[in-house]
Design a protein around this motif. Sequence first.
Motif, PDB file in Angstrom:
ATOM      1  N   LEU A  16      34.589 -22.275 -87.912  1.00  0.00           N
ATOM      2  CA  LEU A  16      34.372 -21.467 -89.121  1.00  0.00           C
ATOM      3  C   LEU A  16      35.443 -21.601 -90.204  1.00  0.00           C
ATOM      4  O   LEU A  16      35.069 -21.549 -91.370  1.00  0.00           O
ATOM      5  N   PRO A  17      36.621 -21.750 -90.101  1.00  0.00           N
ATOM      6  CA  PRO A  17      37.532 -21.372 -89.038  1.00  0.00           C
ATOM      7  C   PRO A  17      37.799 -19.864 -89.094  1.00  0.00           C
ATOM      8  O   PRO A  17      37.968 -19.297 -90.174  1.00  0.00           O
ATOM      9  N   ALA A  18      37.798 -19.246 -87.953  1.00  0.00           N
ATOM     10  CA  ALA A  18      38.014 -17.807 -87.864  1.00  0.00           C
ATOM     11  C   ALA A  18      39.471 -17.529 -87.522  1.00  0.00           C
ATOM     12  O   ALA A  18      40.074 -18.246 -86.733  1.00  0.00           O
ATOM     13  N   VAL A  19      40.021 -16.495 -88.126  1.00  0.00           N
ATOM     14  CA  VAL A  19      41.414 -16.124 -87.847  1.00  0.00           C
ATOM     15  C   VAL A  19      41.497 -15.135 -86.693  1.00  0.00           C
ATOM     16  O   VAL A  19      42.550 -14.973 -86.085  1.00  0.00           O
ATOM     17  N   HIS A  20      40.372 -14.482 -86.388  1.00  0.00           N
ATOM     18  CA  HIS A  20      40.332 -13.531 -85.271  1.00  0.00           C
ATOM     19  C   HIS A  20      38.905 -13.479 -84.753  1.00  0.00           C
ATOM     20  O   HIS A  20      37.961 -13.352 -85.539  1.00  0.00           O
ATOM     21  N   VAL A  21      38.748 -13.586 -83.455  1.00  0.00           N
ATOM     22  CA  VAL A  21      37.422 -13.516 -82.841  1.00  0.00           C
ATOM     23  C   VAL A  21      37.523 -12.693 -81.560  1.00  0.00           C
ATOM     24  O   VAL A  21      38.406 -12.933 -80.742  1.00  0.00           O
ATOM     25  N   SER A  34      23.936 -12.097 -72.853  1.00  0.00           N
ATOM     26  CA  SER A  34      24.040 -11.171 -73.968  1.00  0.00           C
ATOM     27  C   SER A  34      25.501 -11.086 -74.407  1.00  0.00           C
ATOM     28  O   SER A  34      26.390 -10.885 -73.576  1.00  0.00           O
ATOM     29  N   PHE A  35      25.729 -11.250 -75.713  1.00  0.00           N
ATOM     30  CA  PHE A  35      27.092 -11.221 -76.223  1.00  0.00           C
ATOM     31  C   PHE A  35      27.190 -10.369 -77.478  1.00  0.00           C
ATOM     32  O   PHE A  35      26.234 -10.260 -78.254  1.00  0.00           O
ATOM     33  N   LYS A  36      28.371  -9.805 -77.668  1.00  0.00           N
ATOM     34  CA  LYS A  36      28.711  -9.053 -78.876  1.00  0.00           C
ATOM     35  C   LYS A  36      29.978  -9.705 -79.427  1.00  0.00           C
ATOM     36  O   LYS A  36      30.939  -9.901 -78.682  1.00  0.00           O
ATOM     37  N   VAL A  37      29.956 -10.065 -80.721  1.00  0.00           N
ATOM     38  CA  VAL A  37      31.121 -10.743 -81.295  1.00  0.00           C
ATOM     39  C   VAL A  37      31.586 -10.070 -82.578  1.00  0.00           C
ATOM     40  O   VAL A  37      30.793  -9.501 -83.335  1.00  0.00           O
ATOM     41  N   LEU A  38      32.884 -10.148 -82.800  1.00  0.00           N
ATOM     42  CA  LEU A  38      33.512  -9.779 -84.056  1.00  0.00           C
ATOM     43  C   LEU A  38      34.172 -11.049 -84.558  1.00  0.00           C
ATOM     44  O   LEU A  38      34.975 -11.659 -83.839  1.00  0.00           O
ATOM     45  N   VAL A  39      33.819 -11.468 -85.757  1.00  0.00           N
ATOM     46  CA  VAL A  39      34.371 -12.698 -86.327  1.00  0.00           C
ATOM     47  C   VAL A  39      35.041 -12.356 -87.650  1.00  0.00           C
ATOM     48  O   VAL A  39      34.418 -11.775 -88.544  1.00  0.00           O
ATOM     49  N   VAL A  40      36.311 -12.725 -87.779  1.00  0.00           N
ATOM     50  CA  VAL A  40      37.074 -12.511 -88.999  1.00  0.00           C
ATOM     51  C   VAL A  40      37.399 -13.882 -89.579  1.00  0.00           C
ATOM     52  O   VAL A  40      38.071 -14.688 -88.934  1.00  0.00           O
ATOM     53  N   SER A  41      36.893 -14.159 -90.775  1.00  0.00           N
ATOM     54  CA  SER A  41      37.121 -15.469 -91.386  1.00  0.00           C
ATOM     55  C   SER A  41      37.180 -15.351 -92.902  1.00  0.00           C
ATOM     56  O   SER A  41      36.388 -14.621 -93.502  1.00  0.00           O
ATOM     57  N   SER A  42      38.090 -16.095 -93.506  1.00  0.00           N
ATOM     58  CA  SER A  42      38.163 -16.134 -94.968  1.00  0.00           C
ATOM     59  C   SER A  42      36.948 -16.857 -95.548  1.00  0.00           C
ATOM     60  O   SER A  42      36.648 -16.728 -96.732  1.00  0.00           O
ATOM     61  N   THR A  74      30.619  -9.562 -88.857  1.00  0.00           N
ATOM     62  CA  THR A  74      31.329 -10.612 -89.590  1.00  0.00           C
ATOM     63  C   THR A  74      32.071  -9.978 -90.761  1.00  0.00           C
ATOM     64  O   THR A  74      31.454  -9.366 -91.628  1.00  0.00           O
ATOM     65  N   ILE A  75      33.395 -10.129 -90.782  1.00  0.00           N
ATOM     66  CA  ILE A  75      34.205  -9.526 -91.836  1.00  0.00           C
ATOM     67  C   ILE A  75      35.276 -10.501 -92.314  1.00  0.00           C
ATOM     68  O   ILE A  75      35.611 -11.473 -91.630  1.00  0.00           O
ATOM     69  N   THR A  76      35.816 -10.193 -93.487  1.00  0.00           N
ATOM     70  CA  THR A  76      36.896 -10.995 -94.062  1.00  0.00           C
ATOM     71  C   THR A  76      38.231 -10.496 -93.508  1.00  0.00           C
ATOM     72  O   THR A  76      38.321  -9.374 -92.999  1.00  0.00           O
ATOM     73  N   PRO A  77      39.285 -11.306 -93.628  1.00  0.00           N
ATOM     74  CA  PRO A  77      40.602 -10.842 -93.190  1.00  0.00           C
ATOM     75  C   PRO A  77      41.025  -9.545 -93.887  1.00  0.00           C
ATOM     76  O   PRO A  77      41.627  -8.672 -93.265  1.00  0.00           O
TER      77      PRO A  77
END
Length: 86
Positions: A16-21, A34-42, A74-77
């Motif tokens: 993505l590149p993600a800074v936090h997952v 089954s999965f739950k994810v939090l992805v933080v990417s600029s 999905t959120i920004t930094p």
Amino acid sequence: MSITADHIRDKLIKELPAVHVEVEDTSPNRCAASFKVLVVSSQFEGKSLLQRHRMVNACLVEELKEIHAFEQKTITPEQHEKQQSQ
């Protein structure tokens, strides 16, 4: 292919590149269905929620063929920083 939380995390960080997952296997018996994810990417800056989710789905297109349930946030930094300070 055996899908693991680590595999999903590594792929999102790399592509993505993600800074936090954060990835949680939410299957009742942890069978990786089954999965739950939090992805933080600029990369999400200026993107709508739908566009962000499509980016994640495109990254995990092969894995999603075998996953039965997939919840994503999905959120920004900047958004992540605000949430952490609350």
